[in-house]
Design a protein around this motif. Structure first.
Motif, short mmCIF file in Angstrom:
data_model
loop_
_atom_site.label_atom_id
_atom_site.label_comp_id
_atom_site.label_asym_id
_atom_site.label_seq_id
_atom_site.Cartn_x
_atom_site.Cartn_y
_atom_site.Cartn_z
N LYS A 360 0.84 -1.20 0.00
CA LYS A 360 0.00 0.00 0.00
C LYS A 360 0.87 1.24 0.00
O LYS A 360 1.63 1.49 0.93
N LYS A 361 0.75 2.04 -1.05
CA LYS A 361 1.57 3.24 -1.21
C LYS A 361 0.83 4.47 -0.68
O LYS A 361 -0.39 4.47 -0.55
N GLU A 362 1.61 5.52 -0.42
CA GLU A 362 1.01 6.81 -0.07
C GLU A 362 0.23 7.32 -1.28
O GLU A 362 0.68 7.18 -2.42
N GLU A 364 -1.64 9.71 -4.19
CA GLU A 364 -1.12 10.76 -5.05
C GLU A 364 -1.30 12.14 -4.45
O GLU A 364 -0.54 13.07 -4.74
N ARG A 368 4.25 12.50 -0.25
CA ARG A 368 5.19 11.49 -0.73
C ARG A 368 4.47 10.42 -1.54
O ARG A 368 4.45 9.25 -1.17
N PRO A 369 3.84 10.78 -2.65
CA PRO A 369 3.10 9.80 -3.45
C PRO A 369 4.02 8.70 -3.97
O PRO A 369 5.16 8.94 -4.33
N GLY A 370 3.46 7.48 -4.01
CA GLY A 370 4.22 6.36 -4.55
C GLY A 370 5.21 5.74 -3.59
O GLY A 370 5.93 4.81 -3.97
N THR A 371 5.26 6.23 -2.34
CA THR A 371 6.20 5.69 -1.36
C THR A 371 5.45 4.86 -0.32
O THR A 371 4.23 4.95 -0.18
N PRO A 451 10.36 4.52 -1.77
CA PRO A 451 9.59 4.47 -3.02
C PRO A 451 9.43 3.03 -3.50
O PRO A 451 10.40 2.27 -3.55
N GLU A 452 8.21 2.67 -3.84
CA GLU A 452 7.98 1.31 -4.32
C GLU A 452 8.80 1.04 -5.58
O GLU A 452 9.33 -0.06 -5.77
N ALA A 453 8.97 2.07 -6.41
CA ALA A 453 9.71 1.90 -7.67
C ALA A 453 11.18 1.57 -7.44
O ALA A 453 11.85 1.04 -8.34
N LYS A 460 10.07 -6.65 -2.93
CA LYS A 460 8.64 -6.46 -2.73
C LYS A 460 8.00 -7.71 -2.14
O LYS A 460 7.18 -7.64 -1.22
#
Length: 486
Positions: A360-362, A364, A368-371, A451-453, A460
């Motif tokens: 589950k990401k933060e 948009e 800190r979106p995507g983290t 960051p998930e990326a 993961k």
């Protein structure tokens, strides 16, 4: 072959001369002279009837005996140098070396947990046993007490953490070492602040006191960017002295927290610092607070308990810290509902798993979106669960892994669950630390967001597995405490 990080894993006992015998305080000076002649170097330690060091004696004191024309049968305690600087056998070697370098001591007595003499640590021998890279690391960690020196020690933690990771040191062990360095910096910052008060005409502290730290620092689980969570516990004094005592401790707290901020510990946004009167109290007043918080258990009381529970003594009169710790544990044991009440303000701390078990990401819309916030939605749910179960069982350990070990020993965790939870803690903390090192090396502020990326598929999968184990524990804990499946 020494690695560059072995120095920060070694304890004093590994480098001390074991079995050093102390002189009884009644030893005649004639016998002291004979013992010194046999050693042909160094100083001898004088101990009390329980074997605890109370002073040292060397050739200088014997020369004074000649000048004073003291009789050979005069006891050594008449000429010894006191008090004596000692180090504990389970102290980290780098901290002992730092004390010796700063105080220009060639050797120090080593004591056990009861304060009894068990050996001697010689500076030259300890340094000789280290490799070149380890010596460089010692230099990084034993700077002088100037602001610049303390700041450079704090900055050196990034290189230290990276070296430990490269040496395959488990991250929880690295956290403990980072925490110990931070605590040493707190001690040195406080001593600097006290010296500054003395130079400014305030004199020494009007009453004895203890410095404590709370939160992750208290558990020995610091990362690279901890803020301040500290307090002063003052010895009791009459009410009529309150204005006089506060007139000293208010500016001391301000100086202390300012030094910490200047060397790299940001001020606490929640104001959990010695500058806040709530965290600067007489021991009797704080003990009364603890009793009231635990008995009443209103949400604001529970929040204060949540802050204080994992505190650790850092400097000063340890008996004051021990009094509060004992008072808190005894009060919790008496009020069986307290653990359930504390869970009520922590129940919504979920792990970072969303639909279909995905990370589950933060959102948009966040900063800190995507983290993934691996503290709030990773380590915190596990830290809290381990603490709640430990409090329920009367376990006094503070570190999360030690709590898990104690819970398994009591049969509250099965062997497999225990192993999975330890693994989960390691996976999450490693992801956080690696990201913080990257951010610090890039000149950016380190935080708890990953960051998930930036994660590989394997990473993961490991995080998902770790978070599921913690989620299962939280669910079982909620059902046990409230009768409701969480």
């Amino acid at each position: 072959m020494h690695t560059q990080t072995e120095i920060v894993r070694q304890k004093v006992r590994g480098q001390m001369r074991a079995g050093a015998g102390g002189l009884a305080r009644s030893t005649p000076l004639a016998d002291v002279a004979a013992r010194l002649a046999e050693r042909a170097e160094g100083r001898l330690v004088v101990v009390d009837d329980e074997g605890r060091p109370i002073g040292t004696v060397g050739a200088g004191e014997l020369l004074a005996r000649v000048l004073w024309q003291l009789a050979p049968e005069v006891p050594v305690e008449r000429v010894m140098t006191a008090p004596v600087v000692t180090v504990a056998e389970d102290e980290f070697l780098f901290r002992a070396l730092a004390v010796m370098r700063r105080r220009r001591l060639a050797s120090v007595p080593v004591v056990d947990g009861s304060g009894r003499l068990v050996g001697e640590l010689a500076l030259a021998e300890a340094l000789l046993a280290l490799s070149g890279p380890a010596l460089k690391l010692v230099d990084m960690l034993t700077r002088d007490d100037s602001l610049e020196g303390l700041k450079r020690v704090k900055e050196a933690q990034v290189a230290l953490a990276e070296a430990l990771l490269n040496d395959d040191v488990p991250v929880p062990d690295t956290q403990l070492l980072l925490s110990e360095i931070n605590l040493d910096l707190h001690r040195r910052a406080l001593e600097r602040a006290i010296a500054d008060m003395e130079r400014s005409g305030w004199g020494r502290p009007p009453v004895s006191f203890a410095l404590i730290v709370m939160g992750s620092a208290g558990r020995g689980e610091s990362f690279l960017a901890p803020d301040q969570d500290n307090g002063f516990i003052l010895a009791d004094f009459p009410d009529e002295r309150l204005a006089h005592v506060e007139a000293y401790f208010v500016p001391l707290a301000e100086r202390f927290t300012r030094v910490l901020a200047e060397i790299g510990f940001p001020l606490c946004k929640g104001n959990v610092m010695a500058t806040n009167p709530q965290w600067r109290k007489r021991v009797a007043d704080l003990a009364a607070d603890v009793d009231r918080w635990i008995t009443r258990s209103a949400p604001e009381d529970l929040l204060l308990c949540d802050i204080l529970i994992d505190f650790r003594h850092v400097w000063g009169e340890e008996a004051l810290s021990r009094t509060i710790k004992d008072r808190m544990m005894d009060a919790i044991a008496r009020r069986r509902r307290f653990v359930r009440d504390l869970f009520s303000i922590e129940a919504d701390h979920k792990v970072a798993l969303g639909w279909f078990g995905r990370l589950k990401k933060e959102p948009e819309s966040s900063e800190r979106p995507g983290t993934i916030n691996l503290k709030l939605a990773g380590t915190l749910p596990l830290v809290e669960a381990a603490r709640l179960l430990s409090l329920k069982e009367g376990i006094r350990e503070c570190r999360t892994l030690e709590r898990l070990d104690a819970l398994q020993a009591k049969g509250r965790l099965g062997e497999d669950e225990h192993d999975y939870l330890r693994y989960a803690f390691g996976v999450i903390t490693e992801a956080m630390l690696r990201r913080q090192i990257e951010e610090a090396k890039a000149g950016r502020e380190a935080d708890d967001f990953v960051p998930e990326a930036s994660l590989t598929r394997r990473q993961k999968d490991q995080l998902v597995a770790a978070l599921r184990v913690i989620e299962d524990l939280r669910g079982r804990l909620g059902e046990e405490l409230t009768g409701t499946v969480i």
